[in-house]
Write a protein that holds these residues in place. Structure first.
Motif, PDB file in Angstrom:
ATOM      1  N   GLN A 142     -12.426  -1.081 -20.958  1.00 30.34           N
ATOM      2  CA  GLN A 142     -12.977  -2.045 -20.282  1.00 30.34           C
ATOM      3  C   GLN A 142     -14.064  -2.822 -21.193  1.00 30.34           C
ATOM      4  OE1 GLN A 142     -14.728  -1.716 -16.580  1.00 30.34           O
ATOM      5  NE2 GLN A 142     -14.176  -3.519 -15.840  1.00 30.34           N
TER       6      GLN A 142
ATOM      7  N   GLY B 255     -17.096  -7.395 -18.914  1.00 32.49           N
ATOM      8  CA  GLY B 255     -16.497  -8.809 -18.202  1.00 32.49           C
ATOM      9  C   GLY B 255     -15.159  -8.915 -18.120  1.00 32.49           C
ATOM     10  N   GLN B 256     -14.495  -7.710 -18.534  1.00 36.79           N
ATOM     11  CA  GLN B 256     -13.049  -8.167 -18.800  1.00 36.79           C
ATOM     12  C   GLN B 256     -12.438  -6.851 -17.851  1.00 36.79           C
ATOM     13  OE1 GLN B 256     -11.195  -8.495 -22.524  1.00 36.79           O
ATOM     14  NE2 GLN B 256     -12.490  -9.635 -23.220  1.00 36.79           N
ATOM     15  N   HIS B 257     -10.967  -6.922 -17.565  1.00 34.91           N
ATOM     16  CA  HIS B 257     -10.300  -5.953 -16.923  1.00 34.91           C
ATOM     17  C   HIS B 257     -10.022  -4.819 -17.794  1.00 34.91           C
ATOM     18  CE1 HIS B 257      -7.216  -8.283 -18.972  1.00 34.91           C
ATOM     19  NE2 HIS B 257      -6.628  -7.332 -19.067  1.00 34.91           N
ATOM     20  N   LEU B 258      -9.611  -3.827 -17.095  1.00 33.64           N
ATOM     21  CA  LEU B 258      -9.059  -2.542 -17.804  1.00 33.64           C
ATOM     22  C   LEU B 258      -7.782  -2.817 -18.541  1.00 33.64           C
ATOM     23  CD1 LEU B 258     -10.738  -1.538 -15.147  1.00 33.64           C
ATOM     24  CD2 LEU B 258      -9.946   0.556 -15.946  1.00 33.64           C
TER      25      LEU B 258
END
Lengths: 118, 114
Positions: free
Chosen positions: A38, A41-44
């Motif tokens: 991750q 600030g982002q998705h997995l």
């Protein structure tokens, strides 16, 4: 129920250093194993996965992991890290069911925050 | 690249208000998961559906949380009434029904309850 333990909560390395992040799981049956990353600030995003076969699996961005059944471990490695590898890394597991089948929800470790210094 | 889409990306509301989070899974994926991420607890599975039927919601506080799949392209997670301790990032993920297939995550909804 399964559980996942990641031993290092914070790791700081210099660029070009080698990386190994530990992951141990607890479950009496057969499992599927995953590493996710991750970025801030982002998705997995999936790095790599193990279902069966060769216990050494290769993933994206030069990462690999080795499943050692006798140790209930699935450690993540990279021979030479880059500044862009700074992120949170999660080990995850779900149980493999023989009857009924189907993907189960993942049990995650607490994560390892990796910081790569230029 | 197919993506899981979550809305809204951010939500700030006052305690006691109803909150609805939405998720559009990847087309063709028949399993949808809801996770919650907090600093203290990390990533926790709240609930998941297969072919729109709820399979497991044991991770979800039943008194205030509810999860539904009105159709194959939409999953919702509702909190009513919301409380400050519900502040977290809520992720939706989707996957194929076969065992062990990786889950694809959305960008999450960052929820702040004041």
């Amino acid at each position: 129920a399964q559980s996942v333990s990641q031993h290092n909560h914070h790791v700081i390395l210099s660029e070009a250093a080698s990386l190994e992040l530990g992951c141990n799981y607890s479950y009496g049956g057969t499992v599927n194993l995953f590493w996710y990353v991750q970025y801030p600030g982002q998705h997995l995003q999936l790095l790599l996965k193990y279902f069966s076969g060769d216990p050494l699996v290769k993933g994206i961005k030069g990462f690999e992991a080795e499943f050692i059944k006798s140790k209930f471990s699935f450690n993540l490695r990279k021979p030479s890290v880059q500044w862009s590898d700074t992120a949170e890394y999660f080990c995850a597991v779900n149980a493999r069911r023989y009857s009924g089948g189907g993907a189960d929800g993942l049990t995650f470790g607490k994560g390892t925050h990796l910081i790569i210094q230029p | 690249d197919a993506r899981v889409t979550q809305t809204p990306r951010h939500k700030v509301t006052e305690m006691g208000q109803e909150v609805t989070m939405r998720c559009q899974p990847i087309l063709g994926h028949n399993t949808v998961f809801w996770y919650r991420q907090t600093m203290m607890q990390g990533l926790e599975l709240l609930a998941y559906f297969r072919n729109r039927a709820p399979l497991d919601d044991s991770g979800m506080p039943k008194d205030r949380f509810s999860a539904e799949m009105p159709d194959a392209t939409l999953a919702t997670l509702k909190i009513q009434p919301s409380e400050p301790r519900d502040s977290a990032v809520y992720f939706c993920a989707s996957g194929l029904g076969t065992g062990g297939q990786p889950q694809h995550f959305g960008d999450g909804t960052r929820l702040s309850i004041l």
